[in-house]
Design an enzyme around this catalytic site. Structure first.
Site, PDB file in Angstrom:
ATOM      1  N   HIS A 192     -40.384  41.405 -12.163  1.00  0.00           N
ATOM      2  CA  HIS A 192     -41.498  40.564 -12.634  1.00  0.00           C
ATOM      3  C   HIS A 192     -41.247  39.074 -12.389  1.00  0.00           C
ATOM      4  O   HIS A 192     -42.191  38.293 -12.199  1.00  0.00           O
ATOM      5  CB  HIS A 192     -41.735  40.781 -14.130  1.00  0.00           C
ATOM      6  CG  HIS A 192     -42.166  42.184 -14.448  1.00  0.00           C
ATOM      7  ND1 HIS A 192     -42.141  42.698 -15.728  1.00  0.00           N
ATOM      8  CD2 HIS A 192     -42.614  43.197 -13.644  1.00  0.00           C
ATOM      9  CE1 HIS A 192     -42.558  43.951 -15.705  1.00  0.00           C
ATOM     10  NE2 HIS A 192     -42.857  44.280 -14.452  1.00  0.00           N
ATOM     11  N   ARG A 249     -38.447  50.419 -17.697  1.00  0.00           N
ATOM     12  CA  ARG A 249     -38.977  50.247 -16.332  1.00  0.00           C
ATOM     13  C   ARG A 249     -38.404  48.995 -15.683  1.00  0.00           C
ATOM     14  O   ARG A 249     -38.874  48.522 -14.684  1.00  0.00           O
ATOM     15  CB  ARG A 249     -40.504  50.226 -16.370  1.00  0.00           C
ATOM     16  CG  ARG A 249     -41.078  51.593 -16.737  1.00  0.00           C
ATOM     17  CD  ARG A 249     -42.596  51.593 -16.603  1.00  0.00           C
ATOM     18  NE  ARG A 249     -43.213  50.830 -17.677  1.00  0.00           N
ATOM     19  CZ  ARG A 249     -44.478  50.397 -17.665  1.00  0.00           C
ATOM     20  NH1 ARG A 249     -45.247  50.635 -16.621  1.00  0.00           N
ATOM     21  NH2 ARG A 249     -44.962  49.721 -18.691  1.00  0.00           N
ATOM     22  N   PHE A 250     -37.402  48.407 -16.323  1.00  0.00           N
ATOM     23  CA  PHE A 250     -36.531  47.393 -15.729  1.00  0.00           C
ATOM     24  C   PHE A 250     -37.283  46.161 -15.212  1.00  0.00           C
ATOM     25  O   PHE A 250     -36.902  45.578 -14.187  1.00  0.00           O
ATOM     26  CB  PHE A 250     -35.665  48.022 -14.617  1.00  0.00           C
ATOM     27  CG  PHE A 250     -35.161  49.387 -15.019  1.00  0.00           C
ATOM     28  CD1 PHE A 250     -34.262  49.531 -16.054  1.00  0.00           C
ATOM     29  CD2 PHE A 250     -35.672  50.537 -14.428  1.00  0.00           C
ATOM     30  CE1 PHE A 250     -33.844  50.777 -16.482  1.00  0.00           C
ATOM     31  CE2 PHE A 250     -35.270  51.797 -14.858  1.00  0.00           C
ATOM     32  CZ  PHE A 250     -34.354  51.915 -15.887  1.00  0.00           C
ATOM     33  N   CYS A 251     -38.330  45.774 -15.919  1.00  0.00           N
ATOM     34  CA  CYS A 251     -39.113  44.582 -15.523  1.00  0.00           C
ATOM     35  C   CYS A 251     -39.556  44.661 -14.070  1.00  0.00           C
ATOM     36  O   CYS A 251     -39.624  43.631 -13.365  1.00  0.00           O
ATOM     37  CB  CYS A 251     -38.323  43.292 -15.764  1.00  0.00           C
ATOM     38  SG  CYS A 251     -37.976  42.992 -17.485  1.00  0.00           S
ATOM     39  N   ALA A 252     -39.814  45.878 -13.611  1.00  0.00           N
ATOM     40  CA  ALA A 252     -40.361  46.057 -12.255  1.00  0.00           C
ATOM     41  C   ALA A 252     -41.398  47.168 -12.382  1.00  0.00           C
ATOM     42  O   ALA A 252     -41.317  48.195 -11.710  1.00  0.00           O
ATOM     43  CB  ALA A 252     -39.252  46.420 -11.279  1.00  0.00           C
TER      44      ALA A 252
END
Ligand code: PLP
Length: 437
Positions: A130, A365-368
């Site tokens: 992100h 979701r690992f900032c993606a």
């Protein structure tokens, strides 16, 4: 359900940490009393300090003093250290004469700063963190294909359709660890008159990076992912846009003269670094990069490649666990393995890994989100990531613990809270480092 646990390490196979980290030997409490060795497989989120870096910070603290305008001897020392650190960062990434190093808080901050300076559209892939999706004001998105080749073709089509000022691409995915061929992306961007920015948050801790060799225009990175968790990051790259962009932070240090009606702004880097800099963060970041240079890139790559393979093989051998990939032709990877589970909640599994086995990973979701949602079939994943301080024991403990939880469920009872899954009865004492009150 059959459980495949990674074969126990033989003496020859055992891989020890490549460098000592400040958390070496840390034990963490587990449910029901007792402590176990901490298995830290969350280095992609934030890595502990290298022990040498922590020592540098200890050595610096007595000298900590005002920077740049102080007249005392400690001020001179600290001012010189900050500028030396700038030179180390610049050299480490192969910056050229036309480039500047602007110190920031982290990669996110560096990308937000660059976003204020870009004079046109920015093209990004959907695989980005992100931090490399959200700051761009005029963003155009290319959905990556399942091959790098096809992704480059899609990018070419987008760049041909309309001019762009910048292509911003990650050097390594924080979801899959897959490397992107940055030099090829750079050549493509340049062929269409665009510049390229490399998000090196996940690349710099694991690979030697040279802006000249890559022919890349900008690079952004974070100290806390590079074994210097003291709050500094950097934007390194071509000065021209940065020299004329509005000051990212307005205030003292960014200006040469202020009159009530007129302000004379410095060029970069000072232009964007108003206020007192993060001396500890900046110096520790440079100290960490020097230590990485001392260890040498080949040893790092070899150490992490063997561990990553062991990690992926171990995780993939567990029934009901699937490793996530974005590309079928990535030219390599860093030490990140993300899996999804066929059944059950990864949040619950991650909580049990920590509370019952002392294993730290990441769930979510690992900032993606766009990338994860495209490549995964479940709502969340579980990510294990390693680095210089990781050993084959860490990997084996994780695989064995994951196997057991996936097959038989956690031993204790957990509840879902607003803050994720938590043990219903958590008797793990927190260390008394600082007590509010
Ligand atoms: N880019 C990538 C690829 C990342 O993995 C991260 C953090 O995980 C960031 C950017 C943001 O880094 P920071 O939180 O240090 O700003």
């Amino acid at each position: 359900m059959s459980i495949a646990v990674a074969a126990p390490s033989t003496a020859r196979e055992t891989m020890r940490p490549l460098a000592l980290l400040a958390d070496a030997g840390l034990e963490v409490p587990v449910l029901g009393g007792g402590r176990v060795a901490h298995t830290n497989l969350d280095l992609a989120a934030s890595a502990p300090a290298l022990a040498t870096v922590a020592r540098t910070v200890g050595d610096l603290l007595p000298w900590y003093s005002s920077v740049h305008r102080g007249t005392g001897f400690p001020s001179e020392v600290v001012t010189e250290l900050v500028e030396d650190a700038r030179a180390v960062v610049s050299r480490h990434v192969g910056a050229r004469d036309r480039d500047v190093v602007v110190f920031t808080r982290n990669t996110t901050d560096a990308l937000n700063l660059l976003a204020t300076a870009v004079p046109g559209d920015v093209v990004v892939l959907d695989i980005e963190h992100h931090a490399n999706l959200l700051p761009w004001r005029s963003r155009r998105l290319v959905v990556a294909a399942d091959t790098i080749e096809e992704t480059l073709e899609r990018l070419a089509v987008e760049l041909a359709s309309k001019p762009a000022a910048l292509v911003a691409v990650t050097g390594a995915s924080n979801v899959t660890g897959e490397l992107l061929p940055v030099a090829r992306f750079a050549a493509l961007a340049h062929a269409y008159g665009a510049r390229i920015a490399v998000d090196a948050a996940q690349l710099l801790p694991h690979r030697a990076v040279d802006l000249g060799e890559l022919d890349a225009d900008y690079l952004v990175c974070s100290g806390h992912k590079t074994y210097a968790p003291y709050g500094a990051g950097a934007l390194i790259g071509r000065a021209d846009w940065l020299d004329v962009a509005p000051a990212y932070l307005s205030g003292g240090g960014a200006v040469s003269n202020v009159e009530l009606e007129r302000v004379a702004w410095h060029p970069s880097p000072e232009r964007h670094e108003a206020g007192t800099p993060n001396v500890l963060g900046i110096v520790s970041f440079a100290a960490a990069l020097q230590e990485l240079e001392r260890l040498g890139p080949d040893a790092r790559v070899a150490h992490e490649a063997a561990l990553t393979e062991r990690l992926e093989r171990g995780a993939a051998s567990i029934d009901g666990v699937r490793v996530i990939h974005g590309f079928t032709d990535a030219p390599g990877r860093v030490g990140i393995v993300t899996v999804q589970l066929e059944r059950g909640s990864v949040g619950l599994v991650a909580a049990a890994l920590s509370a019952e086995h002392g294993v730290s990973v990441r769930a979510g979701r690992f900032c993606a989100h766009p990338f994860f949602d495209r490549v995964a079939t479940r709502a969340n994943g579980l990510r294990a990531s390693l680095g210089l301080g990781s050993s084959s024991d860490d990997v084996d403990r994780f695989v064995a613990a994951l196997s057991s939880i996936v097959a038989d469920g956690p031993t204790s009872t957990y509840q879902r809270t607003g803050d994720g899954w938590k043990p219903v009865a958590d008797d793990r004492p927190k260390p008394q480092i600082f007590r509010a009150g």
